[in-house]
Design a protein around this motif. Structure first.
Motif, PDB file in Angstrom:
ATOM      1  N   LEU A 112      45.796 134.179  40.557  1.00 28.80           N
ATOM      2  CA  LEU A 112      45.955 133.106  39.579  1.00 28.80           C
ATOM      3  C   LEU A 112      44.638 132.339  39.555  1.00 28.80           C
ATOM      4  N   LEU A 113      43.975 132.343  38.413  1.00 29.75           N
ATOM      5  CA  LEU A 113      42.661 131.743  38.271  1.00 29.75           C
ATOM      6  C   LEU A 113      42.777 130.420  37.526  1.00 29.75           C
ATOM      7  N   LEU A 114      42.417 129.338  38.207  1.00 36.06           N
ATOM      8  CA  LEU A 114      42.385 128.020  37.575  1.00 36.06           C
ATOM      9  C   LEU A 114      40.956 127.788  37.091  1.00 36.06           C
ATOM     10  N   CYS A 115      40.783 127.781  35.783  1.00 36.55           N
ATOM     11  CA  CYS A 115      39.449 127.680  35.201  1.00 36.55           C
ATOM     12  C   CYS A 115      39.255 126.303  34.567  1.00 36.55           C
ATOM     13  N   PHE A 116      38.301 125.537  35.082  1.00 36.49           N
ATOM     14  CA  PHE A 116      38.068 124.166  34.649  1.00 36.49           C
ATOM     15  C   PHE A 116      36.901 124.107  33.657  1.00 36.49           C
TER      16      PHE A 116
ATOM     17  N   ALA B 213      52.209 126.178  47.015  1.00 39.27           N
ATOM     18  CA  ALA B 213      53.481 126.351  46.305  1.00 39.27           C
ATOM     19  C   ALA B 213      53.701 127.791  45.839  1.00 39.27           C
ATOM     20  N   LEU B 214      52.615 128.552  45.677  1.00 39.68           N
ATOM     21  CA  LEU B 214      52.713 129.940  45.204  1.00 39.68           C
ATOM     22  C   LEU B 214      52.045 130.871  46.217  1.00 39.68           C
ATOM     23  N   PRO B 215      52.668 131.083  47.368  1.00 40.87           N
ATOM     24  CA  PRO B 215      52.027 131.849  48.447  1.00 40.87           C
ATOM     25  C   PRO B 215      51.851 133.336  48.165  1.00 40.87           C
ATOM     26  N   LYS B 216      52.536 133.871  47.186  1.00 46.78           N
ATOM     27  CA  LYS B 216      52.455 135.311  46.926  1.00 46.78           C
ATOM     28  C   LYS B 216      51.176 135.738  46.216  1.00 46.78           C
ATOM     29  N   VAL B 217      50.480 134.793  45.610  1.00 44.15           N
ATOM     30  CA  VAL B 217      49.278 135.154  44.862  1.00 44.15           C
ATOM     31  C   VAL B 217      48.051 134.461  45.440  1.00 44.15           C
ATOM     32  N   ASP B 218      46.912 135.014  45.119  1.00 43.36           N
ATOM     33  CA  ASP B 218      45.628 134.426  45.501  1.00 43.36           C
ATOM     34  C   ASP B 218      45.243 133.418  44.428  1.00 43.36           C
ATOM     35  N   VAL B 219      45.256 132.161  44.764  1.00 46.69           N
ATOM     36  CA  VAL B 219      44.927 131.102  43.806  1.00 46.69           C
ATOM     37  C   VAL B 219      43.445 130.750  43.963  1.00 46.69           C
ATOM     38  N   ARG B 220      42.707 130.887  42.887  1.00 48.27           N
ATOM     39  CA  ARG B 220      41.281 130.573  42.900  1.00 48.27           C
ATOM     40  C   ARG B 220      40.980 129.504  41.841  1.00 48.27           C
ATOM     41  N   ALA B 221      39.999 128.685  42.141  1.00 56.15           N
ATOM     42  CA  ALA B 221      39.544 127.683  41.184  1.00 56.15           C
ATOM     43  C   ALA B 221      38.091 127.984  40.841  1.00 56.15           C
ATOM     44  N   ILE B 222      37.809 127.985  39.576  1.00 56.42           N
ATOM     45  CA  ILE B 222      36.464 128.279  39.103  1.00 56.42           C
ATOM     46  C   ILE B 222      36.070 127.232  38.063  1.00 56.42           C
ATOM     47  N   VAL B 223      34.851 126.735  38.159  1.00 55.75           N
ATOM     48  CA  VAL B 223      34.381 125.682  37.263  1.00 55.75           C
ATOM     49  C   VAL B 223      33.333 126.256  36.323  1.00 55.75           C
ATOM     50  N   TYR B 224      33.610 126.162  35.023  1.00 54.36           N
ATOM     51  CA  TYR B 224      32.647 126.645  34.032  1.00 54.36           C
ATOM     52  C   TYR B 224      31.378 125.809  34.153  1.00 54.36           C
ATOM     53  N   PRO B 225      30.215 126.458  34.252  1.00 53.01           N
ATOM     54  CA  PRO B 225      28.963 125.712  34.439  1.00 53.01           C
ATOM     55  C   PRO B 225      28.692 124.761  33.276  1.00 53.01           C
ATOM     56  N   LYS B 226      27.858 123.790  33.547  1.00 52.90           N
ATOM     57  CA  LYS B 226      27.489 122.820  32.517  1.00 52.90           C
ATOM     58  C   LYS B 226      26.923 123.544  31.308  1.00 52.90           C
ATOM     59  N   PHE B 227      27.431 123.191  30.150  1.00 51.37           N
ATOM     60  CA  PHE B 227      26.975 123.821  28.912  1.00 51.37           C
ATOM     61  C   PHE B 227      26.590 122.744  27.908  1.00 51.37           C
TER      62      PHE B 227
ATOM     63  N   ASP C  16      48.540 145.656  32.017  1.00 48.39           N
ATOM     64  CA  ASP C  16      49.259 144.924  33.064  1.00 48.39           C
ATOM     65  C   ASP C  16      48.234 144.255  33.975  1.00 48.39           C
ATOM     66  N   PRO C  17      47.624 143.173  33.510  1.00 52.33           N
ATOM     67  CA  PRO C  17      46.555 142.532  34.282  1.00 52.33           C
ATOM     68  C   PRO C  17      47.066 141.907  35.581  1.00 52.33           C
ATOM     69  N   SER C  18      46.243 142.016  36.617  1.00 54.20           N
ATOM     70  CA  SER C  18      46.607 141.384  37.885  1.00 54.20           C
ATOM     71  C   SER C  18      46.143 139.926  37.922  1.00 54.20           C
ATOM     72  N   VAL C  19      45.285 139.564  36.967  1.00 53.33           N
ATOM     73  CA  VAL C  19      44.752 138.197  36.916  1.00 53.33           C
ATOM     74  C   VAL C  19      45.407 137.437  35.769  1.00 53.33           C
ATOM     75  N   HIS C  20      46.019 136.326  36.089  1.00 53.08           N
ATOM     76  CA  HIS C  20      46.522 135.397  35.081  1.00 53.08           C
ATOM     77  C   HIS C  20      45.708 134.106  35.204  1.00 53.08           C
ATOM     78  N   ILE C  21      45.520 133.443  34.076  1.00 51.99           N
ATOM     79  CA  ILE C  21      44.594 132.319  34.022  1.00 51.99           C
ATOM     80  C   ILE C  21      45.278 131.076  33.498  1.00 51.99           C
ATOM     81  N   ILE C  22      44.951 129.945  34.121  1.00 53.89           N
ATOM     82  CA  ILE C  22      45.299 128.639  33.572  1.00 53.89           C
ATOM     83  C   ILE C  22      43.982 127.988  33.155  1.00 53.89           C
ATOM     84  N   LEU C  23      43.820 127.746  31.871  1.00 52.02           N
ATOM     85  CA  LEU C  23      42.633 127.057  31.376  1.00 52.02           C
ATOM     86  C   LEU C  23      42.876 125.563  31.491  1.00 52.02           C
TER      87      LEU C  23
END
Length: 408
Positions: free
Chosen positions: A5-9, A34-48, A84-91
């Motif tokens: 699960l990719l949290l993209c800021f 809260a979601l132990p079954k998945v790898d939760v990552r946070a990624i920050v979009y670089p300054k644009f 069937d993507p293994s990566v789901h994203i929250i923008l």
């Protein structure tokens, strides 16, 4: 296989990598617990650069996001990532970043972005029931599970932001304009400026003509350096003092570039002035939520206790607007296409004294007493959007990799 699960800021207008402070890692930790079954990552979009055409900005972000997702899918050896993507994203977007996130989602599900062109009212009147847009593409790649916006003005900026700001700073602005006028007059007007000051050093308050008298045909044309000097004085008296009129002429190309810079940034935020386009975007998000189950929410700031003194009926604006002061325009109940208040949740800041302050301090607990409540609200939304078959099918130990700050 283990899923991600990719949290993209995404930051907003004139923001940067520091817009969110420590919030990305804080939210990642909450969601990961809260979601132990998945790898939760946070990624920050670089300054644009928050300027130029919004659609181009969305396109660049989409390409960057696609590259990051492909890297994760390849490293995970996902058999069919596009099916069937293994990566789901929250923008996750703050302010204008929420609009970039929304347009990215709309682009992925339709291969089209919201056009940055003014609509034709004549076409709307002649065709009240236009043909529906392109069919929704449910096979998203990258796969967006939700768009979580923080104080994004999806329906424009609240008039109270401008009104309160104007009332608060009226005297300061008036004083600055008077001083600037006197300064530029002294520099460029010479004896005329001196004649407008009395013996005590105060500016004479004499009536000003609506228009200056027409110049005599015998007057010699002003040299180019003098014209550019006046323009520099108008843009900022400091530059004129430092360099003088001749220096301003030598810097005329930079002055012109400065106006272009301003115009380019205004173009980026110009979508906030287009009511029909704003409603169309929100309507698209509501449709995707109802038809594909894609999450969408806007956690908007509202002023709390510190703002009450502004709304006691004494100030002009306070007596009209009241204490329900927000940065964003809020939806009404009449337009069903915008979904009403169902997708909007208030985030009260009792420490902020104005709307802009609350808007900018959302992610800093020292300036926002509601920071931890805001974090919990965000966590609950993300859990609700991702607790599904995709999550339950994830296996393996999660990699608590933390936050990633990416380079363009």
């Amino acid at each position: 296989m283990k899923k991600t699960l990719l949290l993209c800021f995404i930051h907003g207008f004139k923001g940067g990598d520091d817009t969110f402070g420590g919030f990305p890692e804080h939210l990642r930790a909450l969601v990961s617990h809260a979601l132990p079954k998945v790898d939760v990552r946070a990624i920050v979009y670089p300054k644009f650069e928050t300027r130029g055409d919004l659609a181009e900005c969305v396109s660049r972000f989409r390409d960057w996001l696609l590259e990051k997702v492909i890297d994760i899918e390849v490293s995970s050896s996902t058999p069919s990532p596009t099916i069937d993507p293994s990566v789901h994203i929250i923008l996750i977007g703050h302010s204008m970043g929420g609009i970039v996130a929304a347009d990215t989602l709309l682009a992925i599900t339709s291969d089209l972005t919201i056009p940055s062109r003014p609509s034709s009212s004549s076409q709307t009147l002649s065709n009240p029931n236009p043909n529906p847009g392109p069919a929704i593409n449910s096979l998203m790649f990258p796969y967006i599970s939700g768009v979580l916006a923080f104080d994004t003005p999806y329906l424009g900026i609240s008039p109270g932001v401008v009104a309160h700001g104007a009332e608060d700073h009226y005297n300061t602005a008036s004083s600055a304009i008077t001083q600037l006028s006197g300064l530029t007059g002294a520099i460029w007007g010479g004896s005329k400026a001196a004649s407008e000051v009395d013996k005590d050093g105060k500016v004479k308050k004499e009536p000003v003509a609506a228009l200056p008298a027409p110049s005599s045909s015998t007057d010699a044309p002003a040299p180019a350096w003098q014209k550019w000097g006046k323009l520099a004085a108008l843009a900022g008296a400091g530059a004129a003092v430092a360099g003088g009129a001749a220096a301003a002429y030598m810097k005329r190309e930079q002055i012109t570039a400065g106006w272009s810079w301003v115009g380019s940034h205004l173009e980026f935020v110009g979508c906030l002035m287009k009511g029909e386009e704003l409603r169309k975007r929100v309507s698209g998000l509501v449709t995707l939520n109802k038809e594909l189950g894609v999450g969408w929410a806007n956690l908007y700031t509202r002023l709390g206790k510190r703002a009450l003194s502004k709304s006691d009926g004494v100030t002009i604006v306070g007596s009209v607007v009241g204490n329900q002061r927000t940065f964003c325009n809020l939806p009404g109940g009449r337009d069903k296409s915008t979904g009403g208040r169902e997708y909007w949740s208030e985030a009260i800041n009792d420490a902020a004294g104005d709307e802009t302050g609350a808007h900018m301090s959302m992610f800093f607990p020292k300036d926002n007493p509601g920071y931890y409540t805001l974090s919990e609200d965000a966590k609950k939304l993300i859990i609700d959007w991702t607790t599904n078959e995709w999550y339950e099918s994830s296996t393996g130990d999660a990699d608590m990799s933390g936050i990633e700050h990416q380079e363009l």
